[in-house]
Design an enzyme around this catalytic site. Structure first.
Site, PDB file in Angstrom:
ATOM      1  N   CYS A 281       5.979  15.804 -40.609  1.00  0.00           N
ATOM      2  CA  CYS A 281       5.524  15.903 -39.234  1.00  0.00           C
ATOM      3  C   CYS A 281       6.167  16.535 -38.249  1.00  0.00           C
ATOM      4  O   CYS A 281       6.323  17.414 -37.940  1.00  0.00           O
ATOM      5  CB  CYS A 281       4.485  14.664 -39.059  1.00  0.00           C
ATOM      6  SG  CYS A 281       3.677  14.184 -40.442  1.00  0.00           S
ATOM      7  N   ASP A 282       7.329  15.726 -37.981  1.00  0.00           N
ATOM      8  CA  ASP A 282       7.728  15.249 -36.523  1.00  0.00           C
ATOM      9  C   ASP A 282       9.415  15.798 -36.750  1.00  0.00           C
ATOM     10  O   ASP A 282      10.571  16.430 -35.847  1.00  0.00           O
ATOM     11  CB  ASP A 282       8.039  14.475 -36.323  1.00  0.00           C
ATOM     12  CG  ASP A 282       6.407  13.735 -35.497  1.00  0.00           C
ATOM     13  OD1 ASP A 282       5.683  14.580 -35.489  1.00  0.00           O
ATOM     14  OD2 ASP A 282       6.220  12.509 -35.823  1.00  0.00           O
TER      15      ASP A 282
ATOM     16  N   CYS B  85       6.443   9.858 -39.119  1.00  0.00           N
ATOM     17  CA  CYS B  85       6.289  10.848 -40.235  1.00  0.00           C
ATOM     18  C   CYS B  85       7.306  11.728 -40.074  1.00  0.00           C
ATOM     19  O   CYS B  85       7.879  12.895 -39.112  1.00  0.00           O
ATOM     20  CB  CYS B  85       4.640  11.504 -40.288  1.00  0.00           C
ATOM     21  SG  CYS B  85       4.269  12.890 -41.080  1.00  0.00           S
TER      22      CYS B  85
END
Ligand code: NAP
Length: 303
Positions: A134-135, A131
């Site tokens: 997200c990261d 992701c």
């Protein structure tokens, strides 16, 4: 025992649906096969959920579950094997029991397809991610690779190029599967490099990612790239096979439902990543949960 809303899947969409259903005074059960929280549980840090600057994925999931339980949600850890309709009653079948419901919300999510290379699982959270949104921020000013050639890979590469030093977009063919409108902006980015006709042979690094060994499919030669992060974007797999007799699926196995979360079967709704949709994010899963629950309440109240 008859439930107003039977929710299949205890991820963000399912638990949000439970909260909305319970707040509307409905009797709600969440049936989850493995553990509550869904995909977000594996994210070390969630920094893109409005109103919460930073939280671990597992804390986020725990908060959601506690909120649903405090409101009165019943929960069962069981594997759903099918759903059917018996004289107007919808029945959720599991390996051990049956749950009669007035409405059903399917919120089974998807799993990210694994690339299937050695050390991939071991290095999740240590450089391997599924992701970028997200990261990605953890790789500011670092070199990263995105694996895949679909829309997700193209969007991930664009997102990462905003703050990573270099983004290698590695695809196994000589043309992208994703849309050209997403390819064009990448072609003019100085820090994005397309590595076409290349497959991943190995991940370099023991405790964290240090690089990749790739194979050029044309010459059959191996070569190395030094990267700190690897973003896998090789597709997503829905888990909807057991529902195909009850609701229509698209060719890839996603439940056919639009923004109203209505499926082909009245009274059965689909929320979150398991349905056909463009943007699969925590925020859109939560939004679907609310929409599906309110639609289910309307369906019950009209019956
Ligand atoms: P996808 O379209 O299925 O693409 C997966 C990519 O990974 C393909 O390029 C595929 O290569 C590659 N791949 C699969 N297995 C591989 C392997 N073992 N080794 C190397 N490469 C591998 O998946 P997605 O990009 O996640 O998109 C999923 C769906 O969401 C699609 O319908 C997509 O259009 C949609 N989506 C839309 C948007 C949007 O903005 N419109 C954004 C994101 C996603 P091949 O091409 O060679 O098969």
């Amino acid at each position: 025992m008859m439930y107003d809303i039977g929710i299949i899947g205890g991820g963000t969409a399912g638990m949000t649906a439970a909260i909305y259903g319970l707040r509307a005074g409905k009797k709600v059960i969440i049936i989850e096969s493995l553990n509550y929280g869904g995909q977000i549980v594996t994210s070390p840090n969630v920094e893109n959920y409005p109103g919460i600057e930073s939280i671990s994925g597992s804390d986020f999931a725990t908060n959601l579950l506690n909120q649903a339980i405090r409101l009165g949600a019943e929960t069962e850890l069981e594997t759903v094997t099918g759903i059917r309709e018996d004289e107007g009653i919808k029945v959720i079948e599991t390996t051990g029991k049956e749950y009669p419901c007035r409405s059903i919300i399917i919120a089974t999510g998807v799993t990210h397809r694994r690339l299937g290379v050695a050390k991939e699982d071991k290095l999740v959270g240590a450089g391997v991610s599924y992701c970028a949104t997200c990261d990605g921020a953890f790789f500011k000013n670092r070199d990263v690779a995105v694996i895949g050639g679909g829309n997700t890979a193209l969007q991930d590469a664009a997102f990462l190029s905003n703050y990573c030093s270099r983004v290698y977009l590695i695809h196994r063919r000589d043309e992208f599967r994703g849309e050209s409108r997403l390819v064009k902006p990448l072609e003019i980015k100085d820090n994005v490099e397309f590595v076409m006709n290349a497959t991943v042979k190995a991940i370099i690094g023991e405790s964290f990612v240090e690089g990749l060994v790739l194979t050029n499919k044309i010459t059959d030669e191996d070569f190395e790239l030094k990267v700190d992060g690897i973003f896998m974007a090789v597709g997503q797999i829905p888990k909807n096979d057991v529902f195909e007799n009850a609701v229509k699926l698209d060719g890839a196995g996603f439940i056919l439902a639009a923004e109203d979360c209505m499926t082909s079967h009245p009274g059965i709704f689909a929320a979150g990543d398991c349905r056909t949709k463009e943007v699969r994010q925590l925020t859109t899963a939560a939004a679907d949960g609310a929409v599906a629950a309110l639609a289910a309440c309307q369906y019950i109240d009209r019956a």
